[in-house]
Design a protein around this motif. Structure first.
Motif, PDB file in Angstrom:
ATOM      1  N   ALA A   1       6.547  -4.372  -0.229  1.00  0.00           N
ATOM      2  CA  ALA A   1       7.487  -3.327   0.189  1.00  0.00           C
ATOM      3  C   ALA A   1       8.494  -3.877   1.200  1.00  0.00           C
ATOM      4  O   ALA A   1       9.686  -3.574   1.124  1.00  0.00           O
ATOM      5  CB  ALA A   1       6.726  -2.141   0.781  1.00  0.00           C
ATOM      6  N   GLU A   2       8.031  -4.708   2.128  1.00  0.00           N
ATOM      7  CA  GLU A   2       8.946  -5.326   3.105  1.00  0.00           C
ATOM      8  C   GLU A   2       9.948  -6.244   2.413  1.00  0.00           C
ATOM      9  O   GLU A   2      11.137  -6.229   2.731  1.00  0.00           O
ATOM     10  CB  GLU A   2       8.161  -6.112   4.156  1.00  0.00           C
ATOM     11  N   ILE A   3       9.476  -7.021   1.477  1.00  0.00           N
ATOM     12  CA  ILE A   3      10.360  -7.923   0.728  1.00  0.00           C
ATOM     13  C   ILE A   3      11.443  -7.129   0.008  1.00  0.00           C
ATOM     14  O   ILE A   3      12.601  -7.544  -0.058  1.00  0.00           O
ATOM     15  CB  ILE A   3       9.547  -8.783  -0.265  1.00  0.00           C
ATOM     16  N   LEU A   4      11.086  -5.959  -0.498  1.00  0.00           N
ATOM     17  CA  LEU A   4      12.034  -5.126  -1.241  1.00  0.00           C
ATOM     18  C   LEU A   4      12.939  -4.289  -0.340  1.00  0.00           C
ATOM     19  O   LEU A   4      13.830  -3.612  -0.830  1.00  0.00           O
ATOM     20  CB  LEU A   4      11.286  -4.221  -2.219  1.00  0.00           C
ATOM     21  N   GLY A   5      12.701  -4.325   0.962  1.00  0.00           N
ATOM     22  CA  GLY A   5      13.632  -3.652   1.865  1.00  0.00           C
ATOM     23  C   GLY A   5      13.077  -2.534   2.712  1.00  0.00           C
ATOM     24  O   GLY A   5      13.842  -1.814   3.366  1.00  0.00           O
ATOM     25  N   ALA A   6      11.754  -2.350   2.746  1.00  0.00           N
ATOM     26  CA  ALA A   6      11.199  -1.346   3.651  1.00  0.00           C
ATOM     27  C   ALA A   6      11.451  -1.785   5.087  1.00  0.00           C
ATOM     28  O   ALA A   6      11.238  -2.944   5.445  1.00  0.00           O
ATOM     29  CB  ALA A   6       9.708  -1.151   3.405  1.00  0.00           C
ATOM     30  N   TRP A   7      11.907  -0.852   5.905  1.00  0.00           N
ATOM     31  CA  TRP A   7      12.210  -1.146   7.304  1.00  0.00           C
ATOM     32  C   TRP A   7      10.929  -1.305   8.113  1.00  0.00           C
ATOM     33  O   TRP A   7      10.827  -2.170   8.969  1.00  0.00           O
ATOM     34  CB  TRP A   7      13.083  -0.020   7.882  1.00  0.00           C
ATOM     35  N   ARG A   8       9.939  -0.478   7.853  1.00  0.00           N
ATOM     36  CA  ARG A   8       8.637  -0.555   8.506  1.00  0.00           C
ATOM     37  C   ARG A   8       7.549  -0.276   7.483  1.00  0.00           C
ATOM     38  O   ARG A   8       7.782   0.431   6.501  1.00  0.00           O
ATOM     39  CB  ARG A   8       8.504   0.492   9.615  1.00  0.00           C
ATOM     40  N   VAL A   9       6.359  -0.784   7.727  1.00  0.00           N
ATOM     41  CA  VAL A   9       5.215  -0.535   6.850  1.00  0.00           C
ATOM     42  C   VAL A   9       4.005  -0.147   7.704  1.00  0.00           C
ATOM     43  O   VAL A   9       3.836  -0.657   8.817  1.00  0.00           O
ATOM     44  CB  VAL A   9       4.883  -1.756   5.962  1.00  0.00           C
ATOM     45  N   PHE A  10       3.194   0.755   7.151  1.00  0.00           N
ATOM     46  CA  PHE A  10       1.996   1.220   7.848  1.00  0.00           C
ATOM     47  C   PHE A  10       0.849   1.328   6.851  1.00  0.00           C
ATOM     48  O   PHE A  10       1.013   1.872   5.763  1.00  0.00           O
ATOM     49  CB  PHE A  10       2.219   2.596   8.483  1.00  0.00           C
ATOM     50  N   ALA A  11      -0.330   0.824   7.251  1.00  0.00           N
ATOM     51  CA  ALA A  11      -1.535   0.951   6.434  1.00  0.00           C
ATOM     52  C   ALA A  11      -2.239   2.261   6.773  1.00  0.00           C
ATOM     53  O   ALA A  11      -2.216   2.723   7.920  1.00  0.00           O
ATOM     54  CB  ALA A  11      -2.467  -0.233   6.692  1.00  0.00           C
ATOM     55  N   LYS A  12      -2.839   2.871   5.763  1.00  0.00           N
ATOM     56  CA  LYS A  12      -3.666   4.056   5.981  1.00  0.00           C
ATOM     57  C   LYS A  12      -5.029   3.595   6.467  1.00  0.00           C
ATOM     58  O   LYS A  12      -5.476   2.526   6.059  1.00  0.00           O
ATOM     59  CB  LYS A  12      -3.799   4.853   4.685  1.00  0.00           C
ATOM     60  N   PRO A  13      -5.727   4.317   7.321  1.00  0.00           N
ATOM     61  CA  PRO A  13      -5.353   5.619   7.862  1.00  0.00           C
ATOM     62  C   PRO A  13      -4.165   5.501   8.808  1.00  0.00           C
ATOM     63  O   PRO A  13      -4.021   4.508   9.530  1.00  0.00           O
ATOM     64  CB  PRO A  13      -6.606   6.107   8.585  1.00  0.00           C
ATOM     65  N   LEU A  14      -3.327   6.539   8.782  1.00  0.00           N
ATOM     66  CA  LEU A  14      -2.063   6.512   9.504  1.00  0.00           C
ATOM     67  C   LEU A  14      -2.212   6.946  10.952  1.00  0.00           C
ATOM     68  O   LEU A  14      -2.999   7.829  11.269  1.00  0.00           O
ATOM     69  CB  LEU A  14      -1.068   7.437   8.802  1.00  0.00           C
TER      70      LEU A  14
ATOM     71  N   GLY B   1      -2.738   2.856   1.375  1.00  0.00           N
ATOM     72  CA  GLY B   1      -4.167   2.774   1.658  1.00  0.00           C
ATOM     73  C   GLY B   1      -4.824   1.650   0.889  1.00  0.00           C
ATOM     74  O   GLY B   1      -6.016   1.458   0.950  1.00  0.00           O
ATOM     75  N   GLY B   2      -4.022   0.918   0.153  1.00  0.00           N
ATOM     76  CA  GLY B   2      -4.573  -0.225  -0.564  1.00  0.00           C
ATOM     77  C   GLY B   2      -4.602  -0.023  -2.047  1.00  0.00           C
ATOM     78  O   GLY B   2      -3.657   0.434  -2.646  1.00  0.00           O
ATOM     79  N   GLY B   3      -5.700  -0.327  -2.620  1.00  0.00           N
ATOM     80  CA  GLY B   3      -5.837  -0.347  -4.068  1.00  0.00           C
ATOM     81  C   GLY B   3      -6.707  -1.535  -4.402  1.00  0.00           C
ATOM     82  O   GLY B   3      -7.445  -2.031  -3.552  1.00  0.00           O
ATOM     83  N   GLN B   4      -6.583  -2.039  -5.596  1.00  0.00           N
ATOM     84  CA  GLN B   4      -7.440  -3.142  -6.016  1.00  0.00           C
ATOM     85  C   GLN B   4      -7.176  -4.428  -5.252  1.00  0.00           C
ATOM     86  O   GLN B   4      -8.081  -5.220  -5.035  1.00  0.00           O
ATOM     87  CB  GLN B   4      -7.282  -3.374  -7.515  1.00  0.00           C
TER      88      GLN B   4
ATOM     89  N   CYS C   1       7.372   6.520   1.924  1.00  0.00           N
ATOM     90  CA  CYS C   1       6.879   6.423   0.553  1.00  0.00           C
ATOM     91  C   CYS C   1       5.521   5.736   0.478  1.00  0.00           C
ATOM     92  O   CYS C   1       5.357   4.612   0.970  1.00  0.00           O
ATOM     93  CB  CYS C   1       7.908   5.657  -0.279  1.00  0.00           C
ATOM     94  N   ASP C   2       4.576   6.420  -0.158  1.00  0.00           N
ATOM     95  CA  ASP C   2       3.298   5.807  -0.488  1.00  0.00           C
ATOM     96  C   ASP C   2       3.550   4.772  -1.580  1.00  0.00           C
ATOM     97  O   ASP C   2       4.523   4.868  -2.330  1.00  0.00           O
ATOM     98  CB  ASP C   2       2.322   6.875  -0.977  1.00  0.00           C
ATOM     99  N   LEU C   3       2.713   3.779  -1.677  1.00  0.00           N
ATOM    100  CA  LEU C   3       2.939   2.724  -2.648  1.00  0.00           C
ATOM    101  C   LEU C   3       2.136   2.882  -3.930  1.00  0.00           C
ATOM    102  O   LEU C   3       2.577   2.454  -4.990  1.00  0.00           O
ATOM    103  CB  LEU C   3       2.662   1.361  -2.008  1.00  0.00           C
ATOM    104  N   ILE C   4       0.965   3.498  -3.854  1.00  0.00           N
ATOM    105  CA  ILE C   4       0.123   3.623  -5.047  1.00  0.00           C
ATOM    106  C   ILE C   4       0.086   5.093  -5.453  1.00  0.00           C
ATOM    107  O   ILE C   4      -0.517   5.920  -4.770  1.00  0.00           O
ATOM    108  CB  ILE C   4      -1.289   3.077  -4.784  1.00  0.00           C
TER     109      ILE C   4
ATOM    110  N   GLU D   1      -2.448  -4.785   2.376  1.00  0.00           N
ATOM    111  CA  GLU D   1      -1.574  -5.827   2.927  1.00  0.00           C
ATOM    112  C   GLU D   1      -0.614  -6.401   1.887  1.00  0.00           C
ATOM    113  O   GLU D   1       0.565  -6.585   2.146  1.00  0.00           O
ATOM    114  CB  GLU D   1      -2.399  -6.955   3.561  1.00  0.00           C
ATOM    115  N   SER D   2      -1.115  -6.689   0.701  1.00  0.00           N
ATOM    116  CA  SER D   2      -0.254  -7.250  -0.349  1.00  0.00           C
ATOM    117  C   SER D   2       0.828  -6.271  -0.762  1.00  0.00           C
ATOM    118  O   SER D   2       1.988  -6.640  -0.938  1.00  0.00           O
ATOM    119  CB  SER D   2      -1.085  -7.637  -1.574  1.00  0.00           C
TER     120      SER D   2
END
Length: 126
Positions: A93-106, A80-83, A50-53, A87-88
């Motif tokens: 997402a990790e706090i809410l239960g994402a198993w792994r997180v990745f920043a774009k570019p992927l 890919g971020g946002g304002q 899932c993308d976040l923004i 990282e934030s």
């Protein structure tokens, strides 16, 4: 194993579809969190990427709803971020239960590896 990709960028969804279908995963797609929730109700994916923004329903809310309604689903968050920067969002997402997180570019190789690692940890998936 079924994987649901939620991202408002169709090119990102296409990239995931190509990489994951090569690995023999079934791929479902949605352009925002609301569409993704509807797809999950119909098709019951085993993993969410899932993308976040995104418009309509963003990823943080979607991850929270998945944790509440589908706690067995593995979640990988991408951003890919946002304002405030990716990282934030990824930390949230990790706090809410994402198993792994990745920043774009992927790095698709790392993501496919993470999907395989999650799959190996599940006794109900052959």
């Amino acid at each position: 194993m079924k994987i649901l990709i939620i991202d408002d960028d169709h090119r990102t969804r296409d990239l995931f579809k190509i990489w994951l279908e090569k690995e023999n995963f079934e791929v479902l797609e949605a352009a925002n969190g609301l569409e993704g929730m509807k797809a999950q109700q119909k098709h019951r994916a085993d993993m969410l990427i899932c993308d976040l923004i995104m418009p309509v329903q963003e990823g943080i809310e979607t991850i929270s709803l998945f944790r509440e309604n589908y706690p067995q689903v593995g979640i990988i968050a991408i951003s890919g971020g946002g304002q405030i920067g990716s990282e934030s969002y990824l930390q949230m997402a990790e706090i809410l239960g994402a198993w792994r997180v990745f920043a774009k570019p992927l790095d698709m190789t790392q993501i496919v590896q993470a999907v395989h690692e999650w799959q190996k940890g599940l006794p109900h998936i052959a």
